[in-house]
Scaffold this motif. Structure first.
Motif, short mmCIF file in Angstrom:
data_model
loop_
_atom_site.label_atom_id
_atom_site.label_comp_id
_atom_site.label_asym_id
_atom_site.label_seq_id
_atom_site.Cartn_x
_atom_site.Cartn_y
_atom_site.Cartn_z
N LYS A 60 41.36 0.49 -18.13
CA LYS A 60 40.31 -0.42 -17.70
C LYS A 60 39.42 0.33 -16.72
O LYS A 60 39.91 1.02 -15.82
CB LYS A 60 40.94 -1.63 -17.01
N ILE A 61 38.10 0.19 -16.89
CA ILE A 61 37.16 0.86 -15.99
C ILE A 61 37.21 0.16 -14.63
O ILE A 61 37.02 -1.05 -14.54
CB ILE A 61 35.74 0.85 -16.57
N VAL A 62 37.49 0.95 -13.59
CA VAL A 62 37.65 0.39 -12.24
C VAL A 62 36.55 0.82 -11.27
O VAL A 62 36.43 0.23 -10.20
CB VAL A 62 39.04 0.73 -11.65
N ARG A 63 35.78 1.83 -11.63
CA ARG A 63 34.60 2.22 -10.84
C ARG A 63 33.49 2.59 -11.82
O ARG A 63 33.73 3.31 -12.78
CB ARG A 63 34.89 3.40 -9.91
N PHE A 64 32.29 2.09 -11.55
CA PHE A 64 31.16 2.33 -12.45
C PHE A 64 29.90 2.31 -11.59
O PHE A 64 29.18 1.32 -11.53
CB PHE A 64 31.12 1.22 -13.52
N GLU A 65 29.69 3.40 -10.86
CA GLU A 65 28.57 3.51 -9.92
C GLU A 65 27.60 4.57 -10.43
O GLU A 65 27.71 5.74 -10.10
CB GLU A 65 29.09 3.87 -8.53
N SER A 66 26.63 4.14 -11.22
CA SER A 66 25.68 5.04 -11.87
C SER A 66 24.78 5.72 -10.85
O SER A 66 24.30 5.07 -9.94
CB SER A 66 24.83 4.23 -12.85
N PRO A 67 24.47 6.97 -11.08
CA PRO A 67 25.10 7.98 -11.92
C PRO A 67 26.03 8.87 -11.11
O PRO A 67 25.92 10.09 -11.12
CB PRO A 67 23.91 8.77 -12.45
N ARG A 68 26.99 8.29 -10.41
CA ARG A 68 27.78 9.06 -9.48
C ARG A 68 29.29 9.00 -9.68
O ARG A 68 29.96 10.01 -9.60
CB ARG A 68 27.43 8.56 -8.06
N ASP A 69 29.85 7.85 -9.95
CA ASP A 69 31.30 7.70 -9.93
C ASP A 69 31.75 6.80 -11.08
O ASP A 69 31.39 5.63 -11.14
CB ASP A 69 31.73 7.10 -8.59
N TYR A 70 32.54 7.38 -11.98
CA TYR A 70 33.09 6.66 -13.13
C TYR A 70 34.59 6.86 -13.13
O TYR A 70 35.07 8.00 -13.08
CB TYR A 70 32.47 7.21 -14.43
N ALA B 288 24.19 22.40 -16.24
CA ALA B 288 22.73 22.44 -16.17
C ALA B 288 22.16 21.21 -16.88
O ALA B 288 21.54 21.31 -17.94
CB ALA B 288 22.20 23.74 -16.77
N ALA B 289 22.42 20.06 -16.31
CA ALA B 289 21.92 18.78 -16.82
C ALA B 289 21.88 17.83 -15.62
O ALA B 289 22.64 17.99 -14.66
CB ALA B 289 22.84 18.22 -17.90
N THR B 290 20.99 16.85 -15.67
CA THR B 290 20.87 15.91 -14.56
C THR B 290 22.09 14.99 -14.50
O THR B 290 22.78 14.80 -15.51
CB THR B 290 19.62 15.03 -14.71
N PRO B 291 22.35 14.40 -13.35
CA PRO B 291 23.44 13.43 -13.28
C PRO B 291 23.29 12.29 -14.30
O PRO B 291 24.29 11.85 -14.88
CB PRO B 291 23.36 12.89 -11.84
N GLN B 292 22.07 11.86 -14.56
CA GLN B 292 21.85 10.80 -15.55
C GLN B 292 22.25 11.25 -16.96
O GLN B 292 22.81 10.47 -17.73
CB GLN B 292 20.38 10.34 -15.53
N VAL C 116 26.97 10.62 -21.16
CA VAL C 116 28.07 11.08 -22.01
C VAL C 116 29.41 10.58 -21.47
O VAL C 116 30.22 10.02 -22.23
CB VAL C 116 28.08 12.62 -22.13
N ILE C 117 29.66 10.75 -20.18
CA ILE C 117 31.00 10.42 -19.67
C ILE C 117 31.28 8.92 -19.68
O ILE C 117 32.43 8.52 -19.71
CB ILE C 117 31.27 10.99 -18.26
N THR C 118 30.24 8.09 -19.68
CA THR C 118 30.48 6.64 -19.68
C THR C 118 30.50 6.06 -21.09
O THR C 118 30.57 4.84 -21.25
CB THR C 118 29.43 5.91 -18.82
N ASP C 119 30.46 6.92 -22.08
CA ASP C 119 30.66 6.48 -23.46
C ASP C 119 32.08 6.89 -23.83
O ASP C 119 32.33 8.06 -24.15
CB ASP C 119 29.65 7.15 -24.40
N PRO C 120 33.05 5.97 -23.71
CA PRO C 120 34.45 6.35 -23.94
C PRO C 120 34.70 7.02 -25.28
O PRO C 120 35.55 7.90 -25.39
CB PRO C 120 35.20 5.01 -23.84
N ARG C 121 33.95 6.65 -26.30
CA ARG C 121 34.16 7.27 -27.61
C ARG C 121 33.74 8.74 -27.59
O ARG C 121 34.41 9.60 -28.12
CB ARG C 121 33.42 6.49 -28.69
N PHE D 131 35.46 10.75 -12.86
CA PHE D 131 34.43 11.77 -12.89
C PHE D 131 33.48 11.48 -11.73
O PHE D 131 32.92 10.39 -11.66
CB PHE D 131 33.63 11.74 -14.21
N LEU D 132 33.33 12.45 -10.83
CA LEU D 132 32.40 12.34 -9.73
C LEU D 132 31.25 13.29 -9.99
O LEU D 132 31.46 14.47 -10.30
CB LEU D 132 33.09 12.68 -8.41
N LEU D 133 30.03 12.79 -9.88
CA LEU D 133 28.84 13.58 -10.16
C LEU D 133 28.03 13.77 -8.89
O LEU D 133 27.74 12.81 -8.18
CB LEU D 133 27.97 12.88 -11.20
#
Length: 159
Positions: A74-84, A18-22, A27-32, A97-99
């Protein structure tokens, strides 16, 4: 490091949050932060100082019981806010992670481990000889993915 075409199963876990894709993306794109949600990853260090994005490298400290080992990714896909997605250099697997937005304003999150070109012989050997067997270790990884998603959901929904 060589990979082989030996099939490695697709591992996957899915949940609705229950949170928006953004909000999930932040959270998921902050590796720490993401490392802190995993039951396998103790810590993640970002290589360099630039903002995290396509091509960013990380060094991860993983654990299973008393065993601790590093991996490089190494990050190989970074398509905000859908595919990391990031590729683990040490074994050739891709974690993603697919959103997908839901009709209720939330997000369906699918966490995957793919190995489209197989995994390295070294990785398979370690899984087989040290980590309890390849199939058993894969089941453990998939269960851990569900734990990561449960923790992500709890973090974002306690708001």
């Amino acid at each position: 490091m060589t990979t082989t075409q030996q099939n490695a199963p697709l591992l996957e876990a899915t949940t609705e949050i229950a949170a928006t894709p953004q909000e999930v993306w932040a959270v998921i794109t902050d590796p720490r932060a993401l490392g802190g949600l995993s039951d396998r990853v103790l810590r993640t260090h970002v290589v360099g100082t630039a903002p995290v994005g396509l091509g960013t490298g990380t060094i991860n400290v993983n654990r299973r019981g008393p065993l601790v080992w590093p991996t490089r990714a190494k990050i190989v896909r970074f398509e905000s806010p859908r595919d990391y997605a990031f590729r683990v250099k040490d074994n050739g697997s891709i974690w993603s992670f697919l959103l997908e937005p839901t009709a209720t304003g939330g997000t369906t999150v699918t966490h995957r481990r793919e190995a489209p070109h197989g995994t390295t012989k070294v990785s398979r050997s370690l899984q087989d000889k040290v980590l309890g067997g390849i199939e058993s270790f894969d089941r453990e990884l998939e269960a851990g993915m569900a734990v990561t998603l449960q923790r992500l959901k709890a973090l974002l929904e306690r708001g």
